[in-house]
Design a protein around this motif. Sequence first.
Motif, PDB file in Angstrom:
ATOM      1  N   GLY A  23       0.771  -1.241   0.000  1.00  0.00           N
ATOM      2  CA  GLY A  23       0.000   0.000   0.000  1.00  0.00           C
ATOM      3  C   GLY A  23       0.797   1.282   0.000  1.00  0.00           C
ATOM      4  N   PRO A  24       1.966   1.339   0.656  1.00  0.00           N
ATOM      5  CA  PRO A  24       2.704   2.605   0.656  1.00  0.00           C
ATOM      6  C   PRO A  24       3.511   2.863  -0.605  1.00  0.00           C
ATOM      7  CG  PRO A  24       3.168   1.270   2.626  1.00  0.00           C
ATOM      8  CD  PRO A  24       2.508   0.388   1.629  1.00  0.00           C
ATOM      9  N   GLY A  25       3.622   1.885  -1.497  1.00  0.00           N
ATOM     10  CA  GLY A  25       4.446   2.038  -2.693  1.00  0.00           C
ATOM     11  C   GLY A  25       3.855   2.987  -3.712  1.00  0.00           C
ATOM     12  N   GLN A  26       4.541   3.152  -4.823  1.00  0.00           N
ATOM     13  CA  GLN A  26       4.101   4.124  -5.832  1.00  0.00           C
ATOM     14  C   GLN A  26       2.703   3.826  -6.348  1.00  0.00           C
ATOM     15  OE1 GLN A  26       6.511   4.376  -9.377  1.00  0.00           O
ATOM     16  NE2 GLN A  26       5.418   6.144 -10.162  1.00  0.00           N
ATOM     17  N   LEU A  27       2.473   2.618  -6.813  1.00  0.00           N
ATOM     18  CA  LEU A  27       1.143   2.276  -7.309  1.00  0.00           C
ATOM     19  C   LEU A  27       0.182   2.016  -6.160  1.00  0.00           C
ATOM     20  CD1 LEU A  27       1.866  -0.018 -10.392  1.00  0.00           C
ATOM     21  CD2 LEU A  27       1.741   2.482 -10.246  1.00  0.00           C
ATOM     22  N   GLY A  28       0.667   1.371  -5.121  1.00  0.00           N
ATOM     23  CA  GLY A  28      -0.186   1.080  -3.978  1.00  0.00           C
ATOM     24  C   GLY A  28      -0.753   2.330  -3.339  1.00  0.00           C
ATOM     25  N   SER A  29       0.050   3.362  -3.256  1.00  0.00           N
ATOM     26  CA  SER A  29      -0.408   4.620  -2.670  1.00  0.00           C
ATOM     27  C   SER A  29      -1.578   5.201  -3.460  1.00  0.00           C
ATOM     28  CB  SER A  29       0.758   5.610  -2.636  1.00  0.00           C
ATOM     29  OG  SER A  29       0.372   6.830  -2.063  1.00  0.00           O
ATOM     30  N   GLN A  30      -1.482   5.134  -4.774  1.00  0.00           N
ATOM     31  CA  GLN A  30      -2.565   5.628  -5.630  1.00  0.00           C
ATOM     32  C   GLN A  30      -3.826   4.778  -5.470  1.00  0.00           C
ATOM     33  OE1 GLN A  30      -3.379   6.325 -10.413  1.00  0.00           O
ATOM     34  NE2 GLN A  30      -1.267   6.340  -9.682  1.00  0.00           N
ATOM     35  N   LEU A  31      -3.646   3.466  -5.353  1.00  0.00           N
ATOM     36  CA  LEU A  31      -4.787   2.573  -5.146  1.00  0.00           C
ATOM     37  C   LEU A  31      -5.473   2.878  -3.825  1.00  0.00           C
ATOM     38  CD1 LEU A  31      -3.079  -0.752  -6.296  1.00  0.00           C
ATOM     39  CD2 LEU A  31      -4.719   0.604  -7.614  1.00  0.00           C
ATOM     40  N   VAL A  42      -9.622   1.671   4.490  1.00  0.00           N
ATOM     41  CA  VAL A  42      -8.471   1.082   3.817  1.00  0.00           C
ATOM     42  C   VAL A  42      -7.442   0.584   4.824  1.00  0.00           C
ATOM     43  CG1 VAL A  42      -6.556   1.514   2.222  1.00  0.00           C
ATOM     44  CG2 VAL A  42      -8.804   2.507   1.771  1.00  0.00           C
ATOM     45  N   VAL A  43      -7.019  -0.658   4.632  1.00  0.00           N
ATOM     46  CA  VAL A  43      -5.934  -1.234   5.414  1.00  0.00           C
ATOM     47  C   VAL A  43      -4.677  -1.181   4.550  1.00  0.00           C
ATOM     48  CG1 VAL A  43      -5.066  -3.268   6.619  1.00  0.00           C
ATOM     49  CG2 VAL A  43      -7.525  -2.742   6.637  1.00  0.00           C
ATOM     50  N   VAL A  44      -3.701  -0.417   5.000  1.00  0.00           N
ATOM     51  CA  VAL A  44      -2.456  -0.222   4.265  1.00  0.00           C
ATOM     52  C   VAL A  44      -1.417  -1.176   4.841  1.00  0.00           C
ATOM     53  CG1 VAL A  44      -0.709   1.436   3.535  1.00  0.00           C
ATOM     54  CG2 VAL A  44      -3.040   2.214   4.023  1.00  0.00           C
ATOM     55  N   THR A  45      -0.913  -2.076   4.017  1.00  0.00           N
ATOM     56  CA  THR A  45       0.033  -3.046   4.547  1.00  0.00           C
ATOM     57  C   THR A  45       1.259  -3.206   3.666  1.00  0.00           C
ATOM     58  OG1 THR A  45       0.271  -5.329   5.361  1.00  0.00           O
ATOM     59  CG2 THR A  45      -1.133  -5.014   3.441  1.00  0.00           C
ATOM     60  N   SER A  46       2.387  -3.383   4.312  1.00  0.00           N
ATOM     61  CA  SER A  46       3.659  -3.731   3.687  1.00  0.00           C
ATOM     62  C   SER A  46       4.564  -4.208   4.817  1.00  0.00           C
ATOM     63  CB  SER A  46       4.283  -2.548   2.947  1.00  0.00           C
ATOM     64  OG  SER A  46       4.820  -1.610   3.863  1.00  0.00           O
ATOM     65  N   ARG A  47       5.804  -4.526   4.523  1.00  0.00           N
ATOM     66  CA  ARG A  47       6.700  -5.024   5.559  1.00  0.00           C
ATOM     67  C   ARG A  47       7.112  -3.945   6.556  1.00  0.00           C
ATOM     68  NH1 ARG A  47      10.925  -9.237   2.644  1.00  0.00           N
ATOM     69  NH2 ARG A  47       9.364 -10.535   1.604  1.00  0.00           N
ATOM     70  N   THR A  48       7.152  -2.694   6.107  1.00  0.00           N
ATOM     71  CA  THR A  48       7.676  -1.610   6.940  1.00  0.00           C
ATOM     72  C   THR A  48       6.542  -0.820   7.565  1.00  0.00           C
ATOM     73  OG1 THR A  48       9.573  -1.444   5.459  1.00  0.00           O
ATOM     74  CG2 THR A  48       9.220   0.379   7.001  1.00  0.00           C
ATOM     75  N   TYR A  49       6.404  -0.924   8.876  1.00  0.00           N
ATOM     76  CA  TYR A  49       5.283  -0.283   9.558  1.00  0.00           C
ATOM     77  C   TYR A  49       5.302   1.231   9.381  1.00  0.00           C
ATOM     78  CZ  TYR A  49       2.031   1.344  13.057  1.00  0.00           C
ATOM     79  OH  TYR A  49       0.988   1.974  13.676  1.00  0.00           O
ATOM     80  N   GLU A  65     -11.423   6.410   8.041  1.00  0.00           N
ATOM     81  CA  GLU A  65     -10.401   5.765   8.844  1.00  0.00           C
ATOM     82  C   GLU A  65      -9.566   4.799   8.008  1.00  0.00           C
ATOM     83  OE1 GLU A  65     -10.015   3.046  12.918  1.00  0.00           O
ATOM     84  OE2 GLU A  65     -11.976   3.594  12.100  1.00  0.00           O
ATOM     85  N   ALA A  66      -8.261   4.875   8.179  1.00  0.00           N
ATOM     86  CA  ALA A  66      -7.339   3.954   7.520  1.00  0.00           C
ATOM     87  C   ALA A  66      -6.486   3.289   8.587  1.00  0.00           C
ATOM     88  CB  ALA A  66      -6.464   4.675   6.509  1.00  0.00           C
ATOM     89  N   LEU A  67      -6.104   2.045   8.328  1.00  0.00           N
ATOM     90  CA  LEU A  67      -5.389   1.252   9.324  1.00  0.00           C
ATOM     91  C   LEU A  67      -4.042   0.792   8.774  1.00  0.00           C
ATOM     92  CD1 LEU A  67      -5.460  -0.369  12.057  1.00  0.00           C
ATOM     93  CD2 LEU A  67      -6.446  -2.249  10.702  1.00  0.00           C
ATOM     94  N   PRO A  68      -2.927   1.103   9.451  1.00  0.00           N
ATOM     95  CA  PRO A  68      -1.627   0.581   9.026  1.00  0.00           C
ATOM     96  C   PRO A  68      -1.353  -0.767   9.703  1.00  0.00           C
ATOM     97  CG  PRO A  68      -1.311   2.189  10.785  1.00  0.00           C
ATOM     98  CD  PRO A  68      -2.803   2.082  10.553  1.00  0.00           C
ATOM     99  N   VAL A  69      -0.922  -1.742   8.903  1.00  0.00           N
ATOM    100  CA  VAL A  69      -0.564  -3.054   9.447  1.00  0.00           C
ATOM    101  C   VAL A  69       0.702  -3.534   8.751  1.00  0.00           C
ATOM    102  CG1 VAL A  69      -1.265  -5.430   9.854  1.00  0.00           C
ATOM    103  CG2 VAL A  69      -2.994  -3.620   9.848  1.00  0.00           C
TER     104      VAL A  69
END
Length: 272
Positions: A23-31, A42-49, A65-69
């Motif tokens: 989710g935090p990446g270039q395309l993921g961020s746009q999505l 939206v639940v934003v997930t990747s390896r780096t919190y 509300e968005a959730l980082p995981v």
Amino acid sequence: MSEPPTVWDLFDLTGRTAVVTGGPGQLGSQLCDALAEAGANVVVTSRTYEDCEAKARELSSQYGEALPVAADVTDEDSVEELVETTVDVFGGIDILVNNAYHATGYGRSFEELTKEEWAETLEGTLTQAFVTTQAALPEIRESDAPSIVNVGSHYGVVPPDQRVYGDTGINNPPTYGAAKAGLIQFTRWLASYLHQERIRVNAISPGGFYSEAMEDVEGYTETFVPNYEERTMLGRMGDDTDLKGLIVYLASDASKWMTGQNVVLDGGWTVW
């Protein structure tokens, strides 16, 4: 007799929960931006919190509300924790976007690639979608409007035109295209497998998107970008809004009669 839904009703994602891997990446961020703007949690997930947290904070300040995981989508236990956390906070999963990928071998010849690099790319690009979908499926089955979207690539449909790279050394490796082609086929298989449950599964295959992070790489802006743009029908690379309409369409009721499809969004690259 009730009134039919309007176009705006069909695209509305209010009350639905979307998990976006990478989710935090270039395309993921746009999505993430698009799904949140359409009303989804939206639940934003990747390896780096830290990256997930920054993106989720940005979404929460502008939309709902968005959730980082933090999660490693190649690890079954990590993905199970992602699903459990999402359910604890939002009550379920309606939309899964398998966007994460990891590819190795850029800028190296075919002869130099190793079996380990090949396996690493398949794991990080194709297997991760299998692991995440399998873990999320019990929750998706409970949704009234389930949708799975896999992010492939136009290089999963056609091979790279090696001429656009010149002698820059940033050539796209065969590992990437093979894994993305597998993801497209996985999309079709999964759509067929889940059709009786009315769970829709589709793929987006984007073309090349301009990357500011690559600007310092020798040959990127002076060779690769102009060559790529010349090779594309619409004369440009993807920008920071080109994915937004399509992801909302595929995630929402606007595409409720579409499943098993791979939508190529590449400015016309694959047409010629």
